[in-house]
Design a protein around this motif. Structure first.
Motif, PDB file in Angstrom:
ATOM      1  N   PRO A   1       0.809  -1.224   0.000  1.00 49.97           N
ATOM      2  CA  PRO A   1       0.000   0.000   0.000  1.00 49.97           C
ATOM      3  C   PRO A   1       0.843   1.274   0.000  1.00 49.97           C
ATOM      4  CG  PRO A   1      -0.885  -1.582   1.562  1.00 49.97           C
ATOM      5  CD  PRO A   1       0.437  -2.111   1.124  1.00 49.97           C
ATOM      6  N   ALA A   2       1.981   1.255   0.707  1.00 48.72           N
ATOM      7  CA  ALA A   2       2.841   2.441   0.720  1.00 48.72           C
ATOM      8  C   ALA A   2       3.367   2.754  -0.673  1.00 48.72           C
ATOM      9  CB  ALA A   2       4.002   2.233   1.689  1.00 48.72           C
ATOM     10  N   LEU A   3       3.788   1.741  -1.393  1.00 48.92           N
ATOM     11  CA  LEU A   3       4.291   1.959  -2.749  1.00 48.92           C
ATOM     12  C   LEU A   3       3.184   2.444  -3.676  1.00 48.92           C
ATOM     13  CD1 LEU A   3       6.653  -1.142  -3.123  1.00 48.92           C
ATOM     14  CD2 LEU A   3       7.296   1.238  -2.726  1.00 48.92           C
ATOM     15  N   LEU A   4       1.969   1.941  -3.482  1.00 45.11           N
ATOM     16  CA  LEU A   4       0.838   2.432  -4.279  1.00 45.11           C
ATOM     17  C   LEU A   4       0.594   3.916  -4.005  1.00 45.11           C
ATOM     18  CD1 LEU A   4      -1.718  -0.525  -3.948  1.00 45.11           C
ATOM     19  CD2 LEU A   4      -0.374   0.103  -5.965  1.00 45.11           C
ATOM     20  N   GLY A   5       0.663   4.303  -2.727  1.00 41.18           N
ATOM     21  CA  GLY A   5       0.450   5.705  -2.392  1.00 41.18           C
ATOM     22  C   GLY A   5       1.562   6.602  -2.898  1.00 41.18           C
ATOM     23  N   ILE A   6       2.797   6.153  -2.780  1.00 44.12           N
ATOM     24  CA  ILE A   6       3.936   6.964  -3.212  1.00 44.12           C
ATOM     25  C   ILE A   6       3.904   7.199  -4.718  1.00 44.12           C
ATOM     26  CG2 ILE A   6       6.458   6.938  -3.463  1.00 44.12           C
ATOM     27  CD1 ILE A   6       6.582   5.559  -0.731  1.00 44.12           C
ATOM     28  N   THR A   7       3.461   6.193  -5.460  1.00 39.55           N
ATOM     29  CA  THR A   7       3.404   6.321  -6.923  1.00 39.55           C
ATOM     30  C   THR A   7       2.090   6.915  -7.415  1.00 39.55           C
ATOM     31  OG1 THR A   7       2.612   4.012  -7.086  1.00 39.55           O
ATOM     32  CG2 THR A   7       4.990   4.390  -7.264  1.00 39.55           C
ATOM     33  N   GLY A   8       1.223   7.339  -6.491  1.00 36.08           N
ATOM     34  CA  GLY A   8      -0.023   7.976  -6.880  1.00 36.08           C
ATOM     35  C   GLY A   8      -1.079   7.028  -7.406  1.00 36.08           C
ATOM     36  N   GLN A   9      -1.018   5.756  -7.021  1.00 38.42           N
ATOM     37  CA  GLN A   9      -1.969   4.774  -7.521  1.00 38.42           C
ATOM     38  C   GLN A   9      -2.822   4.179  -6.403  1.00 38.42           C
ATOM     39  OE1 GLN A   9      -0.097   1.891 -10.170  1.00 38.42           O
ATOM     40  NE2 GLN A   9       1.578   3.310 -10.584  1.00 38.42           N
ATOM     41  N   TRP A  10      -2.999   4.938  -5.317  1.00 40.68           N
ATOM     42  CA  TRP A  10      -3.818   4.442  -4.206  1.00 40.68           C
ATOM     43  C   TRP A  10      -5.258   4.246  -4.680  1.00 40.68           C
ATOM     44  CZ3 TRP A  10      -2.363   3.121   0.735  1.00 40.68           C
ATOM     45  CH2 TRP A  10      -3.406   2.872   1.636  1.00 40.68           C
ATOM     46  N   PRO A  11      -5.802   3.021  -4.591  1.00 47.41           N
ATOM     47  CA  PRO A  11      -7.152   2.768  -5.120  1.00 47.41           C
ATOM     48  C   PRO A  11      -8.241   3.288  -4.193  1.00 47.41           C
ATOM     49  CG  PRO A  11      -6.244   0.771  -4.151  1.00 47.41           C
ATOM     50  CD  PRO A  11      -5.153   1.808  -4.072  1.00 47.41           C
ATOM     51  N   GLY A  12      -9.274   3.842  -4.772  1.00 45.97           N
ATOM     52  CA  GLY A  12     -10.409   4.329  -3.983  1.00 45.97           C
ATOM     53  C   GLY A  12     -11.677   3.535  -4.209  1.00 45.97           C
ATOM     54  N   ASP A  13     -11.619   2.518  -5.065  1.00 46.05           N
ATOM     55  CA  ASP A  13     -12.787   1.705  -5.386  1.00 46.05           C
ATOM     56  C   ASP A  13     -13.064   0.740  -4.235  1.00 46.05           C
ATOM     57  OD1 ASP A  13     -14.776   0.202  -6.454  1.00 46.05           O
ATOM     58  OD2 ASP A  13     -13.709  -0.327  -8.304  1.00 46.05           O
ATOM     59  N   PRO A  14     -14.296   0.716  -3.710  1.00 46.49           N
ATOM     60  CA  PRO A  14     -14.623  -0.233  -2.637  1.00 46.49           C
ATOM     61  C   PRO A  14     -14.401  -1.685  -3.035  1.00 46.49           C
ATOM     62  CG  PRO A  14     -16.302   1.468  -2.803  1.00 46.49           C
ATOM     63  CD  PRO A  14     -15.398   1.645  -3.983  1.00 46.49           C
ATOM     64  N   ALA A  15     -14.566  -1.988  -4.338  1.00 46.73           N
ATOM     65  CA  ALA A  15     -14.357  -3.360  -4.790  1.00 46.73           C
ATOM     66  C   ALA A  15     -12.902  -3.777  -4.600  1.00 46.73           C
ATOM     67  CB  ALA A  15     -14.758  -3.500  -6.259  1.00 46.73           C
ATOM     68  N   VAL A  16     -11.980  -2.853  -4.816  1.00 43.18           N
ATOM     69  CA  VAL A  16     -10.556  -3.144  -4.603  1.00 43.18           C
ATOM     70  C   VAL A  16     -10.296  -3.400  -3.123  1.00 43.18           C
ATOM     71  CG1 VAL A  16      -8.219  -2.232  -4.790  1.00 43.18           C
ATOM     72  CG2 VAL A  16      -9.876  -1.806  -6.610  1.00 43.18           C
ATOM     73  N   ALA A  17     -10.921  -2.603  -2.274  1.00 44.89           N
ATOM     74  CA  ALA A  17     -10.766  -2.804  -0.834  1.00 44.89           C
ATOM     75  C   ALA A  17     -11.297  -4.160  -0.417  1.00 44.89           C
ATOM     76  CB  ALA A  17     -11.488  -1.692  -0.073  1.00 44.89           C
ATOM     77  N   GLY A  18     -12.415  -4.577  -1.011  1.00 40.79           N
ATOM     78  CA  GLY A  18     -12.963  -5.889  -0.694  1.00 40.79           C
ATOM     79  C   GLY A  18     -12.038  -7.013  -1.119  1.00 40.79           C
ATOM     80  N   GLY A  19     -11.456  -6.876  -2.305  1.00 42.89           N
ATOM     81  CA  GLY A  19     -10.507  -7.880  -2.766  1.00 42.89           C
ATOM     82  C   GLY A  19      -9.271  -7.931  -1.901  1.00 42.89           C
ATOM     83  N   ALA A  20      -8.780  -6.765  -1.495  1.00 38.19           N
ATOM     84  CA  ALA A  20      -7.619  -6.714  -0.616  1.00 38.19           C
ATOM     85  C   ALA A  20      -7.929  -7.338   0.738  1.00 38.19           C
ATOM     86  CB  ALA A  20      -7.154  -5.270  -0.441  1.00 38.19           C
ATOM     87  N   ALA A  21      -9.137  -7.091   1.240  1.00 37.33           N
ATOM     88  CA  ALA A  21      -9.531  -7.675   2.523  1.00 37.33           C
ATOM     89  C   ALA A  21      -9.547  -9.198   2.438  1.00 37.33           C
ATOM     90  CB  ALA A  21     -10.908  -7.151   2.932  1.00 37.33           C
ATOM     91  N   ALA A  22     -10.036  -9.738   1.330  1.00 43.75           N
ATOM     92  CA  ALA A  22     -10.061 -11.194   1.161  1.00 43.75           C
ATOM     93  C   ALA A  22      -8.653 -11.764   1.110  1.00 43.75           C
ATOM     94  CB  ALA A  22     -10.828 -11.550  -0.120  1.00 43.75           C
ATOM     95  N   CYS A  23      -7.752 -11.079   0.415  1.00 43.26           N
ATOM     96  CA  CYS A  23      -6.367 -11.555   0.326  1.00 43.26           C
ATOM     97  C   CYS A  23      -5.685 -11.524   1.692  1.00 43.26           C
ATOM     98  CB  CYS A  23      -5.592 -10.703  -0.668  1.00 43.26           C
ATOM     99  SG  CYS A  23      -6.113 -10.896  -2.389  1.00 43.26           S
ATOM    100  N   ILE A  24      -5.900 -10.445   2.439  1.00 39.24           N
ATOM    101  CA  ILE A  24      -5.264 -10.327   3.750  1.00 39.24           C
ATOM    102  C   ILE A  24      -5.843 -11.352   4.719  1.00 39.24           C
ATOM    103  CG2 ILE A  24      -4.989  -8.806   5.744  1.00 39.24           C
ATOM    104  CD1 ILE A  24      -4.786  -6.489   3.768  1.00 39.24           C
ATOM    105  N   ALA A  25      -7.155 -11.588   4.632  1.00 45.54           N
ATOM    106  CA  ALA A  25      -7.774 -12.617   5.476  1.00 45.54           C
ATOM    107  C   ALA A  25      -7.168 -13.983   5.174  1.00 45.54           C
ATOM    108  CB  ALA A  25      -9.282 -12.633   5.261  1.00 45.54           C
ATOM    109  N   ALA A  26      -6.921 -14.264   3.893  1.00 45.08           N
ATOM    110  CA  ALA A  26      -6.305 -15.536   3.525  1.00 45.08           C
ATOM    111  C   ALA A  26      -4.889 -15.641   4.091  1.00 45.08           C
ATOM    112  CB  ALA A  26      -6.279 -15.675   2.004  1.00 45.08           C
TER     113      ALA A  26
END
Length: 241
Positions: free
Chosen positions: A175-200
């Motif tokens: 996430p830090a690299l995404l923010g530094i490069t200006g690609q921080w996602p704001g789509d709730p669907a991306v957050a949901g996918g990230a939550a599933a990956c982190i839960a796994a």
């Protein structure tokens, strides 16, 4: 600066996780935590001072006559709060080991920070669901430290170690690299996918921790079937049954 602090947290979480698993000396992790925590506190103070010039709290004129940005002051304080919570945790954990403080106070501090993390997750959810999801994960990690250090559940050490190692890159470095490069996602669907990956990843950490506990039980003869308990303030290899 918030993204830089998050990048530093990725390194601190990884090294502390490896130290908890016995891969690295605890003293190395303590020194790194102290250095990174101090840097984050400095960056947090600088972030508040510099950003306030351009973003004043609602209804307050910023220095130099800059017009206030709606809710800008709230977001500024939320970001700075996260930087300070991480920085204080790293500084406290580093001093706890180096000074042999006993870890009980650190455990209760982690419990308090876990509660603050839940509040920050709720505050960020409407505008930044990805960051809210990350705060939920970090609160879980802080809660593990609370149970282990404050309440004496030392058998959680393998779970804590693997959770830190696996979550460090997924919840901090990437996430830090995404923010530094200006690609921080704001789509709730991306957050949901990230939550599933982190839960796994956290489920994988639980599986690896259980495997380690069983392996240690077999190696030690399986006399009681209980995992070794790490003694706070002593090298990881020092255990009690």
């Amino acid at each position: 600066m918030a993204y830089v602090c998050l990048l530093l947290s990725g390194a601190a979480l990884l090294v502390n996780g490896l130290a908890t698993l016995g891969v690295l000396p605890r003293r190395d992790a303590a020194v790194l935590s102290l250095v990174i925590g101090s840097l984050q506190l400095i960056l947090g103070v600088t972030y508040l001072g510099v950003t306030y010039v351009g973003v004043a709290p609602p209804g307050v004129t910023a220095p130099g006559g800059a017009a206030p940005e709606p809710d800008g002051g709230v977001q500024l304080l939320l970001s700075a709060s996260g930087m300070f919570l991480f920085g204080l945790t790293y500084v406290y954990s580093g001093l706890d080991f180096l000074l042999g403080l006993g870890s009980r106070g650190l455990g209760w501090f982690c419990g308090m920070v876990a509660g603050c993390g839940l509040l920050l997750a709720a505050a960020w959810f409407p505008g930044d669901p990805l960051l809210a999801m990350l705060w939920l994960c970090w609160s879980y990690l802080w809660m593990l430290f609370f149970f282990s250090l404050a309440l004496g559940h030392g058998g959680l050490s393998p779970l804590i170690g693997w959770s830190l190692v696996l979550a460090s890159q997924a919840t901090a470095t990437v996430p830090a690299l995404l923010g530094i490069t200006g690609q921080w996602p704001g789509d709730p669907a991306v957050a949901g996918g990230a939550a599933a990956c982190i839960a796994a990843l956290l489920l994988l950490a639980a599986g690896l921790a259980r495997r380690d506990c069983r392996r240690d039980a077999r190696r030690d003869g399986g006399t009681d079937g209980q995992p070794a308990v790490v003694v706070p303030g002593e090298p990881l290899g020092t255990t009690r049954r």
